[in-house]
Design an enzyme around this catalytic site. Structure first.
Site, PDB file in Angstrom:
ATOM      1  N   LYS A 105       0.842  -1.173   0.000  1.00 32.88           N
ATOM      2  CA  LYS A 105       0.000   0.000   0.000  1.00 32.88           C
ATOM      3  C   LYS A 105       0.892   1.244   0.000  1.00 32.88           C
ATOM      4  CE  LYS A 105      -4.224   1.877   1.639  1.00 32.88           C
ATOM      5  NZ  LYS A 105      -4.544   2.192   0.228  1.00 32.88           N
ATOM      6  N   ASN A 124      19.034  -3.653   6.365  1.00 33.86           N
ATOM      7  CA  ASN A 124      20.336  -3.604   5.699  1.00 33.86           C
ATOM      8  C   ASN A 124      21.353  -4.282   6.608  1.00 33.86           C
ATOM      9  OD1 ASN A 124      19.274  -0.425   4.722  1.00 33.86           O
ATOM     10  ND2 ASN A 124      19.477  -2.138   3.345  1.00 33.86           N
ATOM     11  N   ARG A 167      24.516  -4.512   6.872  1.00 37.40           N
ATOM     12  CA  ARG A 167      25.853  -3.963   6.592  1.00 37.40           C
ATOM     13  C   ARG A 167      25.949  -2.586   7.214  1.00 37.40           C
ATOM     14  NH1 ARG A 167      24.027   0.068   3.255  1.00 37.40           N
ATOM     15  NH2 ARG A 167      22.263  -0.502   1.972  1.00 37.40           N
TER      16      ARG A 167
END
Lengths: 483, 83
Positions: free
Chosen positions: A239, A328, A330
């Site tokens: 959405k 993420n 990293r």
């Protein structure tokens, strides 16, 4: 957790050099006594440019020998000479050099490196690479391989977070088989929607669709892009969140299962879905929402057994509801924002955690102070964002008042083969007002000749009343260029 | 009647690709026909991709640059025999 732990007189580590000493900053929290050499093996940096220099800086302080790798196009880049040893790994094309696992593994073998830091981008979130490193007996500076794998696929990551009770953007969690399939699901969820590549990242492979006709048009191109960029044509629907803000939480975990948050970063200033300016704390969060956000980030990270340094990305709507976007696994480009408010060195933290050390403190020990802002200097047209490679002529960076993490220097060539980011400017102030004033002053004093840069856009953002009031969304840059 | 050649030159520096992705077929082969506006290749510059289009109708005589080769601004990419 305190937000007030400050110290006016402490000497800062190497990258705080040049800061205005009168500004109240957080106490520097090196994880061990400064300059004490760490017993960590020779580290190969499988990356280039500013992040390679950034990693070298911490390694020098910790007494860790480094190996840099470079492509034929990067021979004269400053980072290449700054490591202790260097290996040419191939031609300019990233697929033949920085993405070439065989050449990087060979470089490690030849130099006797026993650890690899992948930086960000390139192979940093490639679980296959992490696996190969570990099977060869190398330390991979990052989380466990199964964690990287679990978070690489967005559909999978959404489902894992949903199971953990972390709110996710309403949408469809299974892969979509056909355009008709997509249309019937879209009608069910309701327009507007985001059509996204499951394997996507970095703002590539997503498209807003407002109607069935637009969805039908966007379907093939998004699928094609997903195949081209990520080798996986799986797409899904989310959405569309009205007036969205991107806010992420920095977290760190150890092998005992301890996870702490290192506060948030507001990343809503974007162009083409990529970040341009980041700040912390976020001006959008109430104390209550902020605490809920931290709690969700920690819960999510704990649920997948996260080890090392990572980032949980969320989208915040205008009612203060937040939803998980992606994780993420990293170091982030914008990690200095967190370093400036906490006084921590996140590269050191990554290295120590990957060496098997545990978190040296609990949540209550981690403090943040003041306000930090980062601006990314890109080699591109400030209006069209068209890339502008070339040789940098004069480059003036003011000697005080800011931290500069730059991959290039005077006379360096910004080649057309890699990311357009030339460097990052990071400032810290006692409060947001002071930090923004410092950023404005710094950017006005800066000069980068020979290539086009986005410096004028950065200054425009700093003068925008929505930005100044802290009431901006990810539409800020688009709106600003239209006016 | 002399054949009329049209050179397609690169508007950008970067990496040249003859196919939309590693597994896909080439946009057009040597000897293949192109119409005005047809894509004949891609140039990757700073992680952005730009399509190289033909501004004439005709037949591809030859590609001067091979797939994944580095390319400079103004460099000749291909020759098209104009109809």
């Amino acid at each position: 957790m305190g937000r007030s732990k400050t110290n006016e007189t402490l000497i800062f580590g190497p990258f705080f050099h040049g800061l205005n000493k009168r500004v109240v900053r957080p106490e520097v929290r090196h994880l061990r006594e400064q300059d004490e050499d760490m017993n960590f093996p020779k580290l190969l940096i499988a990356n280039r440019g500013e992040i390679a220099r950034r990693i070298i800086r911490t390694c020098k302080r910790l007494g860790i020998p480094t190996v840099t790798v470079y492509s034929e196009a990067d021979r004269n880049m400053p980072y290449v000479q700054e490591g202790d040893e260097r290996v040419l790994i191939g031609p300019a094309q990233a697929t033949k050099s920085y993405l070439n696992m065989d050449r990087i593994m060979e470089a490690a073998a030849v130099t006797g490196a026993k650890a690899i830091h992948p930086g960000y981008g390139f192979l940093s979130e490639n679980s296959e690479f992490a696996k190969r490193c570990r099977e060869t007996g190398l330390i991979f500076v990052g989380p466990e391989t199964f964690v990287i794998e679990a978070m690489a696929n967005k559909i999978h990551a959404r489902n894992r977070m949903k199971e953990a009770g972390v709110p996710i953007v309403p949408g469809y969690d299974g892969p979509i088989e056909s355009v008709d399939d997509a249309v019937s699901l879209a009608v069910e969820i309701g327009f507007p929607l985001m059509l996204k590549a499951s394997a996507g990242g970095g703002g590539i492979g997503m498209q807003r669709v407002d109607s069935e006709a637009e969805l039908r048009m966007a379907y093939d191109t998004t699928l094609q892009k997903a195949v081209n960029f990520f080798g996986d044509g799986t797409v899904f629907l989310e959405k569309w969140i009205e007036e969205p803000r991107h806010i992420e939480v920095q977290i760190a975990g150890d092998r005992l299962g301890n996870v702490v948050h290192l506060f948030e970063r507001e990343c809503s200033v974007q162009r083409r879905h990529q970040k341009v300016m980041e700040e912390s704390p976020s001006p959008a969060l109430t104390t209550k929402t902020r605490e809920r956000l931290y709690e969700a980030a920690i819960r999510g990270a704990k649920s997948i057994g996260y080890t090392n340094v990572g980032t949980m990305e969320f989208i915040l709507d205008h009612n203060g509801n937040f939803y998980f976007l992606e994780m993420n696994t990293r170091l982030q480009v914008e990690h200095p924002v967190t370093e400036m408010i906490t006084g921590l060195d996140l590269v050191e933290l990554q290295i120590r955690l990957s060496a098997g050390e545990n978190l040296p403190w609990t949540q209550a020990d981690v403090g943040a102070a003041g306000h930090a802002v980062e601006a990314r200097v890109y080699a591109e047209d400030p209006k069209t964002f068209f890339p502008s490679p070339g040789e940098i002529g004069r480059m003036n960076l003011p000697s005080t008042g800011a931290r500069f993490d730059f991959g290039y220097g005077e006379g360096s060539t910004v080649s057309p083969y890699y990311d357009p980011m030339v460097g990052k400017v990071i400032v810290h102030g006692m409060n947001r007002h002071q930090a923004l004033a410092q950023m404005r002053k710094t950017l006005q004093q800066m000069q980068v000749d020979g290539i086009q840069t986005n410096l004028s856009l950065l200054l425009k953002i700093l003068d925008n009343h929505q930005f100044i009031n802290g009431r901006y969304t990810t539409n800020l840059v688009t709106d600003l260029l239209r006016d | 009647m002399a054949e009329e050649f049209k050179s397609v030159v690169s508007p950008l520096p970067g990496v040249f690709y003859r196919r939309p992705s590693a597994d896909a077929a080439e946009y057009v082969q040597e000897g293949g026909r192109v119409e005005v506006g047809d894509t004949i290749g891609l140039i990757e510059i700073m992680k952005n991709f730009y399509e190289v289009k033909s501004d004439v109708a005709g037949t591809i005589d030859s590609f001067i640059v091979v797939n994944e080769e580095l390319i400079d601004i103004g460099q000749e990419i291909a020759r098209i025999v104009v109809e």
